[in-house]
Write an enzyme that holds these catalytic residues in place. Structure first.
Site, PDB file in Angstrom:
ATOM      1  N   HIS B  72      -6.889  15.366  15.257  1.00  0.00           N
ATOM      2  CA  HIS B  72      -7.606  14.161  15.650  1.00  0.00           C
ATOM      3  C   HIS B  72      -7.464  13.884  17.150  1.00  0.00           C
ATOM      4  O   HIS B  72      -8.424  13.496  17.827  1.00  0.00           O
ATOM      5  CB  HIS B  72      -7.072  12.989  14.816  1.00  0.00           C
ATOM      6  CG  HIS B  72      -7.653  11.675  15.209  1.00  0.00           C
ATOM      7  ND1 HIS B  72      -6.890  10.635  15.686  1.00  0.00           N
ATOM      8  CD2 HIS B  72      -8.934  11.227  15.216  1.00  0.00           C
ATOM      9  CE1 HIS B  72      -7.668   9.602  15.947  1.00  0.00           C
ATOM     10  NE2 HIS B  72      -8.909   9.939  15.676  1.00  0.00           N
ATOM     11  N   GLU B  75      -9.708  16.105  18.988  1.00  0.00           N
ATOM     12  CA  GLU B  75     -11.081  15.575  18.892  1.00  0.00           C
ATOM     13  C   GLU B  75     -11.331  14.555  20.011  1.00  0.00           C
ATOM     14  O   GLU B  75     -12.368  14.560  20.664  1.00  0.00           O
ATOM     15  CB  GLU B  75     -11.296  14.939  17.516  1.00  0.00           C
ATOM     16  CG  GLU B  75     -12.660  14.292  17.319  1.00  0.00           C
ATOM     17  CD  GLU B  75     -12.562  12.897  16.725  1.00  0.00           C
ATOM     18  OE1 GLU B  75     -12.832  11.918  17.467  1.00  0.00           O
ATOM     19  OE2 GLU B  75     -12.226  12.762  15.529  1.00  0.00           O
ATOM     20  N   HIS B  76     -10.357  13.685  20.239  1.00  0.00           N
ATOM     21  CA  HIS B  76     -10.509  12.686  21.300  1.00  0.00           C
ATOM     22  C   HIS B  76     -10.590  13.327  22.685  1.00  0.00           C
ATOM     23  O   HIS B  76     -11.240  12.807  23.581  1.00  0.00           O
ATOM     24  CB  HIS B  76      -9.324  11.719  21.280  1.00  0.00           C
ATOM     25  CG  HIS B  76      -9.520  10.557  20.358  1.00  0.00           C
ATOM     26  ND1 HIS B  76      -9.552   9.256  20.788  1.00  0.00           N
ATOM     27  CD2 HIS B  76      -9.702  10.501  19.013  1.00  0.00           C
ATOM     28  CE1 HIS B  76      -9.732   8.447  19.763  1.00  0.00           C
ATOM     29  NE2 HIS B  76      -9.819   9.181  18.661  1.00  0.00           N
ATOM     30  N   GLU B 152      -6.250   3.140  17.622  1.00  0.00           N
ATOM     31  CA  GLU B 152      -7.093   3.441  16.464  1.00  0.00           C
ATOM     32  C   GLU B 152      -6.255   3.413  15.183  1.00  0.00           C
ATOM     33  O   GLU B 152      -6.708   2.938  14.141  1.00  0.00           O
ATOM     34  CB  GLU B 152      -7.767   4.810  16.643  1.00  0.00           C
ATOM     35  CG  GLU B 152      -8.818   5.081  15.580  1.00  0.00           C
ATOM     36  CD  GLU B 152      -9.486   6.444  15.727  1.00  0.00           C
ATOM     37  OE1 GLU B 152      -9.238   7.135  16.748  1.00  0.00           O
ATOM     38  OE2 GLU B 152     -10.243   6.820  14.825  1.00  0.00           O
TER      39      GLU B 152
END
Lengths: 441, 437
Positions: B72, B75-76, B152
């Protein structure tokens, strides 16, 4: 008001249907004798048809003690009609496929289905039945009241929605936009069956409804089907209180003269900041420029807020700004979800970006990008048939006229950097600020 | 993981979605380039938009425990700069094209998509290709993004309905990587270094792990040619996907309760179901629709509308490479979840006795098929469906999905209910108000 007389329906029926191509013309518009407005667009759509029914039954027309009645009425209407009970109705709705979408915004309640073209008759009949003949059984009301109260509390459990709700209520001390969509625990607990019946009879009327059909169905056929299905709608006029709203709401939502703040403590992991400014109605000439200004500030990942608060300072995951189209004066709302220890830094950074936009006009390139973004998202959102049916009906309902859907891009493309600075100076001055989160450590 | 949920419905309806005399047949092309990159192009005649969607065969399941959250985090970082582009450039370019971009990470995959007006297809593909192959991982950008990722995680934690499902996986599984949250924990995200992220990226982001899907108003042949031109020269070996340890069956009720500053009790119950390769999963998909999807669903009517033990209810079942959970989740005005839990178990027992009626089966299939068709009428829905199938199953999966759903019988549904939904062995999680009213 621009409308095409019924004669047009005949003319269109005689004309060759529009060729199915990418360049689709504007929808055909009819106003029926009952006052019901109908829009139809024939489009290539893989055998599907979307039907959107928009009703002016929403917080904007709710009385002061009636907050939440629009959604509660909508939900009880889905529990049974005079012709069939809850179980039957639920099964009929589901067997239409593509489950019925019922949504409420500040100005409208939307009932939308997407069905294979061969099922459009049943879909229209069922929608018409739900809208014209609800049974409003007392036990349905009690069950839905419980559901609504739990939803209300669930929403309050989430700092994001709570912050926006608090900012709104500061911004609109007298205007009905003050009402949260779901209402308040107090009003929802007190609404009676009679309230719902009266509300339905008042607002689910032909002159207060726009029906829009888009998909693989010739426009004249669509209008004939709508006319037949919705022939039972009441034709009564809206109450004077509501008709007057257009002219008095400037006074109800007067421009703030100072900043107002509210903080609420909630033991959550993150904190939320909402900053709201009073903007204008979609019918106001400043609307396109303010839309572009909100986009420069907080629309997307290239926007100033995203770049300053998230990319440069790394203070937030979610940060942005929005400015919707509404019949009455809508709010420009900036939001950010931040670590509780950095609330003040994030709020400071957000307000600085607003001040900067007021102080000097943005670069032409930045405005051009914002204009392209607004126009591009508008186009992309029309890819979904349901949205295609929805948009013109919605602009019609909020008083901008269905053609506004085709004009938005053009209006936005004319906005200049000077316009953006002018509207920022005029409207982005005294914010309502709400912060929800734990006490900072 | 900006879109946190795993996609539920995955199928592509070739031809079946077209009415007689309607638009042209969509053209579907599929090609594996010499470097191993897979290209899938679906032409949707008349669509004003195009979605370019890159699916990478890596997700949280591929992380070692100590790197939980790396997929994740990567991904950022992908849109935070390359040799050619600075940190804000991707967003500026995409938005200048009048489009938008987003990405999401799940257990089994990560995907990145750009949606633009069809005329801007080439530029969109170029942007996405640069990000995939050349992400820079500037150390200052990594530090800034770390705060964003942590934020997040807080957002998920503060949404009880999402949090309860995360917690349910942690409670139900003991050895399989699905037990870990997709985004990682506060500790792992704080600890992971820039070099570890770069290592993870280099090991998994190579042409053999990527499927690029182009769906929308672009001729399929041209889409494949452009993809070849843009990504055909990309060379980078990838490590083979690790095999996850098999999760032993649940042997009892596993429970986790958390007290929070909330007003409403949120609960989630889960049973381990079949994976995407198991034919049973079609029957479970139908069962989930019969029980929890739509206003006429059995459990919605029985538990929410008739018995009123819950005020919100959802039943879900993701499609996944390894066995995921059948999840029943909801909210109740009761201070605790016990009454709702007992009612769900009674429903489970009843279901295992008699299964579904013919009407219920029909309603569920109709609704499922309609939702698939609705999903597939936009370029984004089509791209997501094709990319998911190519990454988690195979391309045939979406071509056959609806046929397999249509073929499900009452007896199969009864069998899967008995096989997977055991009223004595399940996991349950509750987030309750701290002070009981």
């Amino acid at each position: 008001m621009r409308w095409v007389a019924l004669v047009a329906a005949v003319l269109v029926a005689l004309a060759r249907p529009a060729p199915a191509s990418q360049e689709v013309g504007e929808p055909v518009f009819w106003r029926l004798r009952s006052g019901l407005r109908v829009l139809a667009q024939e489009l290539p759509a893989a055998g599907l048809v979307a039907v959107a029914v928009l009703v002016g039954a929403a917080p904007r027309v709710e009385g002061p003690s009636q907050a939440g009645i629009s959604i509660l009425t909508r939900e009880v209407m889905l529990q049974g009609t005079t012709r069939r009970g809850g179980q039957d109705l639920a099964e009929a709705l589901d067997s239409l496929g593509a489950s019925l979408r019922a949504l409420t915004g500040p100005d409208h309640t939307e009932w939308t289905v997407l069905v294979p073209a061969e099922h459009v008759d049943q879909a229209l009949e069922l929608l018409a039945e739900v809208l014209t003949s609800p049974r409003f059984a007392p036990e349905d009301l009690e069950a839905q009241r419980r559901v609504s109260l739990v939803r209300l509390r669930q929403q309050r459990d989430q700092p994001q929605s709570r912050a926006v709700e608090l900012a709104q209520s500061l911004l609109y001390p007298y205007h009905p936009y003050r009402n949260p969509l779901l209402g308040t625990p107090e009003t929802v607990a007190r609404l009676t069956r009679e309230d719902l019946v009266r509300y339905h009879a008042t607002f689910y009327t032909a002159p207060n409804i726009v029906v829009s059909v888009a998909g693989e169905l010739p426009a004249p056929v669509a209008v004939a089907k709508v006319q037949r299905a919705f022939s039972d709608l009441r034709t009564s006029d809206l109450p004077a209180r509501v008709k007057l709203l257009d002219s008095v709401e400037g006074a109800l939502a007067h421009r703030p003269t100072r900043r107002r703040d509210v903080r609420e403590t909630q033991q959550t992991a993150g904190a939320w900041v909402a900053v709201a400014y009073l903007g204008v109605s979609v019918r106001h000439p400043d609307w396109p420029a303010l839309r572009v200004a909100a986009t420069v500030l907080g629309g997307g990942m290239a926007s100033r807020l995203f770049q300053a608060v998230r990319e440069r300072e790394g203070l937030a995951y979610a940060v942005g700004a929005g400015f919707p189209a509404q019949r009455g004066p809508a709010a420009v709302t900036l939001t950010a979800g931040v670590d509780p220890s950095t609330v003040d830094r994030a709020l400071g950074a957000m307000l600085r970006e607003v001040e900067d936009l007021r102080a000097r006009p943005p670069a032409l390139e930045e405005v051009a990008r914002a204009r392209r973004r607004v126009a591009g998202l508008h186009l992309l959102d029309h890819e979904d048939l349901r949205r295609r049916a929805f948009y013109p009906a919605w602009y019609e309902l909020v008083g901008a006229g269905y053609r506004f859907d085709r004009q938005v891009t053009e209006l936005v493309s004319r906005v200049t950097p000077a316009d953006v600075q002018r509207v920022a100076r005029r409207y982005l001055e005294h914010p309502a600020v709400a912060v929800v989160g734990p006490v900072a450590p | 993981m900006r879109r946190s949920t795993v996609l539920f419905l995955l199928a592509f309806l070739l031809g079946g979605a077209l009415g007689p005399g309607g638009a042209q047949e969509p053209v579907l092309l599929h090609e594996v380039l010499p470097n191993g990159l897979r290209v899938v192009a679906a032409e949707l005649a008349g669509s004003p938009a195009v979605t370019v969607d890159a699916w990478v065969r890596v997700g949280s399941r591929d992380e070692p425990d100590e790197l939980n959250g790396a997929a994740h985090f990567v991904e950022h970082m992908l849109f935070k700069g390359t040799r050619r582009r600075g940190p804000g450039d991707f967003a500026r370019e995409v938005e200048s094209l009048g489009g938008w971009a987003n990405a999401s990470t799940a257990w089994d995959y990560t995907h990145y998509y750009v949606v633009v007006p069809a005329g801007a297809f080439r530029e969109a593909l170029d942007i996405l290709a640069d990000a995939l192959a050349n992400a820079a991982f500037d150390p200052r950008e990594v530090e800034r993004e770390r705060t964003v990722v942590l934020q997040e995680l807080s957002l998920i934690r503060d949404t009880p309905a999402r949090y309860a499902v995360f917690k349910l996986y942690e409670t139900a599984y003991t050895v399989h990587p699905y037990r870990r949250p997709v985004g990682g924990s506060v500790e792992t995200v704080r600890r992971v270094t820039r070099d570890q992220l770069v290592g993870f990226y280099r090991a998994h982001y190579g042409p053999r792990n990527v499927t690029v899907v182009v769906a929308g108003g672009v001729p399929a042949r041209r889409a494949v040619e452009e993809a070849r031109r843009t990504l055909g020269g990309w060379r980078r070996p990838v490590v083979p996907r690790p095999v996850a340890p098999r999760e032993p069956p649940l042997d009892r009720v596993r429970r986790a309760v958390e007290l929070r500053d909330v007003q409403v009790t949120t609960f989630a119950m889960g049973w381990v179901g079949p994976d995407v390769r198991d034919e049973d999963h079609y029957a479970v998909d139908v069962l989930v629709y019969a029980l929890g999807r739509g206003r006429g669903a059995r459990w919605v009517r029985n538990l929410r509308d008739r018995r009123r033990v819950v005020q919100a209810l959802s039943v879900s079942f993701p499609t996944a490479k390894d066995p995921p959970l059948v999840v029943v989740s909801g909210a109740t005005q009761d201070p605790e979840e016990s009454r709702a839990e007992r009612a769900v178990l009674e429903e489970v027992r009843e279901l295992r006795e008699r299964g579904l009626s013919e009407d219920e089966l029909h309603r569920a299939k109709t609704l499922l098929e309609a939702e698939v068709r609705a999903e597939l009428h936009t370029s984004r829905g089509t791209a997501a469906s094709l990319g998911f199938a190519a990454t988690v199953a195979d391309l045939d999966y979406h071509g056959t999905y609806l046929d397999n759903v249509r073929a499900v019988t009452r007896d199969q549904v009864l069998q899967v209910a008995r096989r997977y939904l055991d009223p004595e062995r399940y996991a349950v999680v509750a987030v309750r108000p701290r002070r009981n009213p």
